[in-house]
Design an enzyme around this catalytic site. Sequence first.
Site, PDB file in Angstrom:
ATOM      1  N   TYR A 135       0.820  -1.208   0.000  1.00  0.00           N
ATOM      2  CA  TYR A 135       0.000   0.000   0.000  1.00  0.00           C
ATOM      3  C   TYR A 135       0.853   1.256   0.000  1.00  0.00           C
ATOM      4  O   TYR A 135       1.966   1.252   0.500  1.00  0.00           O
ATOM      5  CB  TYR A 135      -0.914   0.019   1.233  1.00  0.00           C
ATOM      6  N   SER A 177     -13.596  -4.552   0.867  1.00  0.00           N
ATOM      7  CA  SER A 177     -14.355  -3.915  -0.214  1.00  0.00           C
ATOM      8  C   SER A 177     -15.866  -4.066  -0.037  1.00  0.00           C
ATOM      9  O   SER A 177     -16.581  -4.392  -0.987  1.00  0.00           O
ATOM     10  CB  SER A 177     -13.926  -4.478  -1.580  1.00  0.00           C
ATOM     11  N   LEU A 236     -18.065  -1.977   0.038  1.00  0.00           N
ATOM     12  CA  LEU A 236     -18.783  -1.028  -0.815  1.00  0.00           C
ATOM     13  C   LEU A 236     -18.422  -1.202  -2.288  1.00  0.00           C
ATOM     14  O   LEU A 236     -18.740  -0.347  -3.120  1.00  0.00           O
ATOM     15  CB  LEU A 236     -18.518   0.407  -0.361  1.00  0.00           C
ATOM     16  N   LEU A 274     -21.245   0.579  -4.450  1.00  0.00           N
ATOM     17  CA  LEU A 274     -22.426   0.427  -3.606  1.00  0.00           C
ATOM     18  C   LEU A 274     -22.750   1.679  -2.786  1.00  0.00           C
ATOM     19  O   LEU A 274     -23.700   1.679  -2.002  1.00  0.00           O
ATOM     20  CB  LEU A 274     -22.266  -0.788  -2.682  1.00  0.00           C
ATOM     21  N   GLY A 330     -23.622   4.271  -4.424  1.00  0.00           N
ATOM     22  CA  GLY A 330     -24.595   4.887  -5.314  1.00  0.00           C
ATOM     23  C   GLY A 330     -24.064   6.051  -6.116  1.00  0.00           C
ATOM     24  O   GLY A 330     -24.753   6.558  -7.005  1.00  0.00           O
ATOM     25  N   LYS A 331     -22.822   6.484  -5.830  1.00  0.00           N
ATOM     26  CA  LYS A 331     -22.345   7.698  -6.498  1.00  0.00           C
ATOM     27  C   LYS A 331     -22.117   7.493  -7.992  1.00  0.00           C
ATOM     28  O   LYS A 331     -22.351   8.402  -8.796  1.00  0.00           O
ATOM     29  CB  LYS A 331     -21.078   8.227  -5.826  1.00  0.00           C
TER      30      LYS A 331
END
Length: 347
Positions: free
Chosen positions: A53, A234, A236, A241, A243-244
């Site tokens: 990362y 993950s 989202l 998820l 919604g954006k």
Amino acid sequence: MQTTHLGNSDLKVSKICLGTMTFGEQNTEAEAHNQLDYALARGINFIDTAEMYPVMPSAETQGKTEQYIGSWLKKSGKRRDIILATKVAGPARGMPWIRNGHNDLNAANIRAAVDASLKRLQTDYIDLYQLHWPSRNAPIFGQKQFDPALERPHTAIAETLSVLDELVKAGKIRAIGVSNETSWGVSEFIHQAEKQNAPRIASIQNAYHLMNRAFEQGLDETCFRENVGLLAYSPLAFGQLTGKYADDLNAHGRLTLFPPSWSPRYTRPLVLETAKRYADLARANGLTPTQLALAWCYSRWFVASTIIGATSLKQLKENIDAYEVELSDELIAAIEKIHAESHNPAQ
């Protein structure tokens, strides 16, 4: 915030884990420290990172995430208040800057990786040390079926486990886990642990969310019977998820900041369509899409801890607040209907 014992280890972790792969790419060091302070204040004691990362991975930024966590640990003095997890990179993912491309999960590489992570994290032990992905050919990162044609030389699980056993005995790591693994991999780690009298894996960190429920296809039983906790990452679906992207395909986020080749499974047409269905379902029931996705993940019986990530404190607050949301039986039935009609489009 509830806590749970992770597998058969003595690690007692919060049911929400702070993911940190934005630290050093989308978040500055100061922002990273603010997130860590806020998460701890909200009862989160579990922090997850990795040697590769931040994401997107690059030679210029590799290791910054661990460095930012290390500087926070030094400044805050909170090392004994948290459960710190990190991961060693495996082979064949196109990151030659990590140990000059020598990333197989053999003894020399794992020892080098542990020592480098300890230095960056400014600590003398790691609570949970995970294998970021298998050494062998396995169906992961959007590959839905096992393909024997992709076989490659690899380090045997027995050898990998042997060096992890040494590091546990040396006090450098407390417990071990796997990530992006399969049922066969989990079973083989358990088998080799029994054969070698070595530590059993305490956890598996796999993608798990409304549009990827592959864990439920056998891994759930394997991990239940072997007492291996799922760390769901993950939740989202790379932001789908929230919604954006259903509202604006060009919305600011990982799917527009990073090249489409990074995670193509999250931009499949069926993913976009299904994400919109979940977003509409959430809003029709007085919830945000984020609340629906996270509340569902938080409520699954086999999820030991859900790994959340954010680029702002506002997002982090919403993600943590979703832990208090309870989904009705009717709403869960509606989720299952969408799942039956759109089966794991982001697997």
